[in-house]
Scaffold this motif. Structure first.
Motif, PDB file in Angstrom:
ATOM      1  N   PRO A   4      -2.581 -10.374   7.509  1.00  0.00           N
ATOM      2  CA  PRO A   4      -3.470  -9.294   7.036  1.00  0.00           C
ATOM      3  C   PRO A   4      -2.643  -8.196   6.383  1.00  0.00           C
ATOM      4  CG  PRO A   4      -3.278  -9.267   9.421  1.00  0.00           C
ATOM      5  CD  PRO A   4      -2.533 -10.473   8.935  1.00  0.00           C
ATOM      6  N   LYS A   5      -3.182  -7.645   5.325  1.00  0.00           N
ATOM      7  CA  LYS A   5      -2.477  -6.565   4.633  1.00  0.00           C
ATOM      8  C   LYS A   5      -2.599  -5.284   5.447  1.00  0.00           C
ATOM      9  CE  LYS A   5      -3.041  -8.480   0.081  1.00  0.00           C
ATOM     10  NZ  LYS A   5      -3.510  -8.298  -1.281  1.00  0.00           N
ATOM     11  N   THR A   6      -1.487  -4.585   5.535  1.00  0.00           N
ATOM     12  CA  THR A   6      -1.517  -3.319   6.255  1.00  0.00           C
ATOM     13  C   THR A   6      -1.975  -2.220   5.316  1.00  0.00           C
ATOM     14  OG1 THR A   6       0.792  -2.886   5.754  1.00  0.00           O
ATOM     15  CG2 THR A   6       0.310  -3.978   7.855  1.00  0.00           C
ATOM     16  N   LYS A   7      -2.729  -1.306   5.862  1.00  0.00           N
ATOM     17  CA  LYS A   7      -3.207  -0.184   5.058  1.00  0.00           C
ATOM     18  C   LYS A   7      -2.081   0.828   4.944  1.00  0.00           C
ATOM     19  CE  LYS A   7      -6.879   3.163   4.663  1.00  0.00           C
ATOM     20  NZ  LYS A   7      -8.096   3.711   5.246  1.00  0.00           N
ATOM     21  N   ARG A   8      -1.762   1.190   3.747  1.00  0.00           N
ATOM     22  CA  ARG A   8      -0.705   2.163   3.517  1.00  0.00           C
ATOM     23  C   ARG A   8      -1.335   3.482   3.121  1.00  0.00           C
ATOM     24  NH1 ARG A   8       4.414   0.328   3.176  1.00  0.00           N
ATOM     25  NH2 ARG A   8       4.984   2.069   1.854  1.00  0.00           N
ATOM     26  N   HIS A   9      -0.808   4.527   3.679  1.00  0.00           N
ATOM     27  CA  HIS A   9      -1.307   5.865   3.371  1.00  0.00           C
ATOM     28  C   HIS A   9      -0.412   6.521   2.322  1.00  0.00           C
ATOM     29  CE1 HIS A   9      -4.220   5.837   6.596  1.00  0.00           C
ATOM     30  NE2 HIS A   9      -3.287   5.418   7.436  1.00  0.00           N
ATOM     31  N   SER A  10      -0.989   7.444   1.612  1.00  0.00           N
ATOM     32  CA  SER A  10      -0.242   8.148   0.573  1.00  0.00           C
ATOM     33  C   SER A  10       0.730   9.142   1.201  1.00  0.00           C
ATOM     34  CB  SER A  10      -1.213   8.896  -0.342  1.00  0.00           C
ATOM     35  OG  SER A  10      -1.804   9.971   0.368  1.00  0.00           O
TER      36      SER A  10
END
Length: 63
Positions: A4-10
């Motif tokens: 699963p792709k990890t959510k990256r924050h700005s």
């Protein structure tokens, strides 16, 4: 099976998050200092016996 792709924050998100956590810690420290000043103003200090008991846990050769 795909990972699963990890959510990256700005960077802005992380900067804001750090700023909020820092502000919360500063507010807590301010409240603790205000409480300590109130206790000191009312004469609420540790007795020499209480100080010796606490310090003897951390320091050797307490007279």
């Amino acid at each position: 099976m795909e990972k699963p792709k990890t959510k990256r924050h700005s960077d802005a998100f992380h900067t804001t998050d750090i700023s909020h956590r820092h502000s919360a810690r500063q507010a807590l420290m301010f409240d603790e200092i205000q409480q300590a000043l109130s206790e000191a103003d009312s004469g609420d200090f540790a007795s020499p016996k209480e100080m010796k008991a606490v310090l003897s846990k951390w320091v050797t050769n307490i007279s």
